[in-house]
Design a protein around this motif. Structure first.
Motif, PDB file in Angstrom:
ATOM      1  N   LEU A 132      11.203 -18.688  -0.268  1.00 42.55           N
ATOM      2  CA  LEU A 132      10.032 -19.567  -0.195  1.00 42.55           C
ATOM      3  C   LEU A 132       9.478 -19.671   1.217  1.00 42.55           C
ATOM      4  O   LEU A 132       8.271 -19.863   1.411  1.00 42.55           O
ATOM      5  N   SER A 133      10.346 -19.549   2.217  1.00 42.18           N
ATOM      6  CA  SER A 133       9.864 -19.623   3.603  1.00 42.18           C
ATOM      7  C   SER A 133       9.001 -18.419   3.961  1.00 42.18           C
ATOM      8  O   SER A 133       8.255 -18.454   4.939  1.00 42.18           O
ATOM      9  N   SER A 152      24.682 -15.996  -0.441  1.00 44.18           N
ATOM     10  CA  SER A 152      24.061 -16.448   0.792  1.00 44.18           C
ATOM     11  C   SER A 152      23.084 -15.402   1.318  1.00 44.18           C
ATOM     12  O   SER A 152      23.205 -14.205   1.066  1.00 44.18           O
ATOM     13  N   TYR A 153      22.121 -15.888   2.101  1.00 39.04           N
ATOM     14  CA  TYR A 153      21.119 -15.000   2.698  1.00 39.04           C
ATOM     15  C   TYR A 153      21.714 -14.203   3.836  1.00 39.04           C
ATOM     16  O   TYR A 153      22.542 -14.697   4.601  1.00 39.04           O
ATOM     17  N   ASN A 175      13.915  -6.082  -8.216  1.00 40.10           N
ATOM     18  CA  ASN A 175      12.880  -7.055  -8.546  1.00 40.10           C
ATOM     19  C   ASN A 175      11.979  -7.336  -7.352  1.00 40.10           C
ATOM     20  O   ASN A 175      10.769  -7.545  -7.491  1.00 40.10           O
ATOM     21  N   LEU A 176      12.583  -7.378  -6.162  1.00 44.15           N
ATOM     22  CA  LEU A 176      11.771  -7.567  -4.961  1.00 44.15           C
ATOM     23  C   LEU A 176      10.820  -6.390  -4.756  1.00 44.15           C
ATOM     24  O   LEU A 176       9.662  -6.568  -4.353  1.00 44.15           O
ATOM     25  N   GLN A 177      11.319  -5.194  -5.042  1.00 46.62           N
ATOM     26  CA  GLN A 177      10.453  -4.021  -4.924  1.00 46.62           C
ATOM     27  C   GLN A 177       9.318  -4.073  -5.943  1.00 46.62           C
ATOM     28  O   GLN A 177       8.189  -3.660  -5.666  1.00 46.62           O
ATOM     29  N   LEU A 178       9.624  -4.574  -7.133  1.00 44.44           N
ATOM     30  CA  LEU A 178       8.576  -4.727  -8.149  1.00 44.44           C
ATOM     31  C   LEU A 178       7.476  -5.670  -7.658  1.00 44.44           C
ATOM     32  O   LEU A 178       6.281  -5.383  -7.789  1.00 44.44           O
ATOM     33  N   ALA A 228      12.698  -6.955   2.985  1.00 48.10           N
ATOM     34  CA  ALA A 228      12.434  -6.969   1.541  1.00 48.10           C
ATOM     35  C   ALA A 228      11.794  -8.287   1.115  1.00 48.10           C
ATOM     36  O   ALA A 228      10.885  -8.311   0.277  1.00 48.10           O
ATOM     37  N   PHE A 229      12.224  -9.395   1.701  1.00 46.78           N
ATOM     38  CA  PHE A 229      11.649 -10.706   1.381  1.00 46.78           C
ATOM     39  C   PHE A 229      10.189 -10.767   1.810  1.00 46.78           C
ATOM     40  O   PHE A 229       9.333 -11.270   1.074  1.00 46.78           O
TER      41      PHE A 229
END
Length: 702
Positions: free
Chosen positions: A98-99, A60-61, A37-40, A68-69
């Protein structure tokens, strides 16, 4: 032209480089890879105007996610509307996303969060609120932002909701200052399908059940069931929290979580019955501990493990509750260290109701049993100690304190033993001092050579009140066990439970056989043990005996103990061979850590393949790699067995987090890389499910 593209982790159209769309909806799923989804978003992000993200199962992150983010959330130049619904498990992940947001055209933001009063989620929730406030308080980054709707679903006690709302408003005060924040509160549900559960419960016949029945029903449920039950009705709340917060194990990072939890919900401290404090050394941790302790007032068990001096004096625990079981473990109980003995005396004076006392030292010299411990002796003499647990180091304290004031009510003594210690004489002296009073004795036997020159007759020859004997003998101490048991005088003895360790190496196997024959002869003596009715013997394998035949071992043990079976005694003999099958009874286990060095990785896999743990939620494994062909083959075979076991979803229906770390010290980088490829292929199917974290660590060239 597509007006809306609704996607899940199963169907992310990565092959289309240009997707004409105005709105994208991304739904998280438990067993899939969110990276798609991030790639999309990286592909279509520059053209979308509305984005709807639902995060339910993300954990967790991890810093490896940063690129990717950045690529996904750093190019939303035309985005005007953002909606993000976040579960309590995913708040840290959402805050990190969000950051990284770059969306100068953003006009509206809807953020749905869940507040959960469980320890692991509480800190992440408020950290996420702080980060969101900091990000969207930046007017330059979001010059067109006109409205932020923050919907907070509170899963906590009704009485705490007002305070929680105040805390949240203070946390996001930066957004409130911009005048664009709308806060919405939802106290009505624990989970979405149960919005009206409180109203339903008030009309339900269940609300009229007697308290005893409610208590039995609620406390029979698992963690999540009890959390939900706490929101059904006020009558259901106390029993739902009684088990959830019964144990408080306080160490390191957990101190901060518990402090924050009890600061916001101080009433939860009343449900804590057992407190464990481990390795508190820093001043900050001590301050957190002080804050926690003031909220606990009903504890019945206190366990304190420290490396040097106690982090807190006993006076700080005065109001912790009516403690009846006290465990003190100190690594500095050395000869002549009166300060630690005085600290122990203070704890005994603070908790005079203690009936179950445990004292332990960690690989140090024993305190001098002839030293003057007047204050400690005085404190013990005023207590009604019924159960005493010591080890080969702290047995000397019992000798010193009880030699003039024998404990008349002492019924049970448990003596642990550390090998290569020369202090078993203190254990014998303690048995001599209190042996005439005790009814239950648990004992670990030392090596045969460590009792040479000692006279155990006075220790084992006066157990006149003893009714139950429990003993453990490793394969190294079988001869010692047979020798000491031959001195046993216990005419009131009724039951024996032995754990004997078997080793297939010929010399040890012969010692095992001879010891079993001696034990058989000893306890077949009707005159010496006229009341003996039951003998239970568990035979445990050593890790070295991976390839032994259980049936052959059972036959050998049965033959060695044939004197007991064929004798004239009218008692019950129970024989259990403790093989890998004993790992299959952990039905309440929720978290498992398993570490195996290179020689035992296949043995670890054998154990794990027998695991029965339907409640397991988290698994952490550390497997050591060795370049030796035999050990490397064992590692690969072990990984196959572990993967096959984990593939069985029905065996672990609640398993949500798996971490497998493969470490080693090889100097051949190509060989290491090949090993990584093989292991990753073995666990490929698990990786696709999305809940496996596979790590590699080579210490030689890292």
């Amino acid at each position: 032209m597509y007006a809306t593209t609704s996607l899940s982790n199963f169907h992310s159209p990565l092959s289309h480089s240009r997707v004409p769309t105005e709105e994208v909806k991304i739904e998280d799923a438990f067993d899939c890879d969110f990276d798609h989804n991030l790639q999309l978003l990286n592909i279509v992000g520059g053209r979308i105007r509305a984005l709807d993200v639902a995060l339910t199962w993300r954990g967790s992150y991890d810093h490896t996610m940063a690129p990717a983010f950045d690529q996904a959330f750093g190019i939303l130049a035309l985005l005007r509307s953002l909606k993000m619904s976040v579960s309590c498990k995913s708040v840290e992940y959402a805050a990190e996303l969000l950051s990284r947001l770059v969306a100068p055209a953003l006009e509206t933001l809807y953020l749905g969060l869940r507040y959960h009063d469980a320890v692991g989620y509480l800190d992440e929730f408020f950290d996420a609120c702080i980060r969101v406030s900091d990000v969207f308080s930046n007017v330059e980054a979001f010059p067109r932002l006109q409205e932020i709707v923050m919907h907070v679903e509170i899963m906590a006690d009704e009485d705490d909701c007002a305070k929680i709302e105040t805390d949240v408003m203070q946390t996001v005060s930066g957004l409130s200052a911009r005048g664009i924040l709308i806060l919405e509160w939802d106290r009505s549900s624990f989970a979405n399908p149960m919005h009206n559960i409180s109203a339903m419960a008030s009309r339900s016949p269940a609300s009229k059940l007697p308290p005893e029945l409610i208590n039995m029903i609620v406390r029979s449920g698992d963690f999540w069931t009890q959390m939900a039950c706490g929101l059904v009705a006020k009558k259901w709340y106390p029993p739902s929290r009684a088990d959830l917060f019964k144990h408080a194990l306080l160490y390191g990072p957990k101190l901060i979580s518990y402090k924050n939890l009890l600061d916001r919900s101080p009433h939860l401290g009343h449900y804590v019955r057992e407190v464990g404090i481990v390795g508190i050394e820093s001043a900050y941790h001590v301050s957190c501990l002080l804050s926690i302790v003031k909220h606990i007032n009903n504890a019945e068990r206190l366990e304190l493990i420290f490396n040097t001096q106690p982090p807190l004096r006993a006076a700080e625990f005065t109001n912790i509750g009516p403690v009846k079981e006290l465990h003190l473990e100190c690594a500095s109980l050395i000869e002549g260290d009166e300060e630690n003995l005085l600290a122990i005396a203070e704890y005994l004076e603070t908790f005079p109701r203690v009936t179950n006392l445990s004292l332990a030292g960690i690989y140090q010299q024993s305190p001098n049993p002839d030293s003057d411990c007047a204050r400690l002796t005085d404190a013990l003499s005023k207590m009604n100690i019924r159960s005493l647990q010591v080890d080969s180091y702290t047995a000397a304290i019992g000798v010193s304190c009880f030699k003039n004031y024998p404990p008349a009510n002492l019924e049970k003594v448990d003596i642990r033993y550390y090998y290569n210690s020369d202090d078993f004489s203190h254990s014998l002296r303690l048995m001599k001092t209190v042996g005439g009073y005790i009814k239950v004795l648990q004992l670990q036997f030392p090596l045969k050579e460590e009792i040479d020159g000692m006279d155990p007759d006075e220790a084992f020859g006066n157990l006149t009140q003893l009714k139950s004997l429990g003993m453990y003998a490793s394969y190294l101490s079988m001869e010692c066990a047979a020798e000491l048991l031959s001195r046993l005088v216990a005419p009131a003895l009724e039951s024996i439970h032995m754990v004997l360790e078997y080793h297939a190496q010929p010399d040890y196997a012969a010692q095992f056989h001879n010891a079993c024959v001696s034990i058989s002869d000893i306890f077949n003596n009707v005159e010496a043990f006229p009341r003996l009715q039951k003998i239970a013997i568990d035979v445990a394998e050593t890790p070295q005996d991976i390839m032994i035949d259980p049936e052959a071992v059972e036959t050998e043990v049965t033959q060695s103990l044939s004197g007991l079976s064929a004798g004239s005694r009218n008692f019950k003999l129970e024989l259990t061979l403790a093989t890998n099958e004993t790992f299959g009874t952990l039905t309440q286990l929720r978290s498992l850590g398993l570490r195996a060095i290179h020689a035992y990785v296949y043995y670890a896999a054998e154990l794990f393949s027998e695991l029965v743990a339907p409640a397991l939620e988290m698994l952490h494994m550390e497997l050591e790699y060795d370049a030796n062909v035999d050990y490397a083959t064992q590692l690969f075979d072990a990984c196959v067995r572990i993967s096959e076991k984990l593939d069985d979803i029905d065996a672990f229906p609640r398993l949500r987090a798996i971490t497998i770390l493969v470490s080693g010290t090889t100097e051949d980088e190509n060989q290491w890389a090949m090993m990584e490829v093989v292991v990753m292929r073995i666990f490929a199917d698990l990786s696709d499910r999305g809940n496996l974290k596979l790590e590699f660590k080579c210490t030689s060239w890292e």
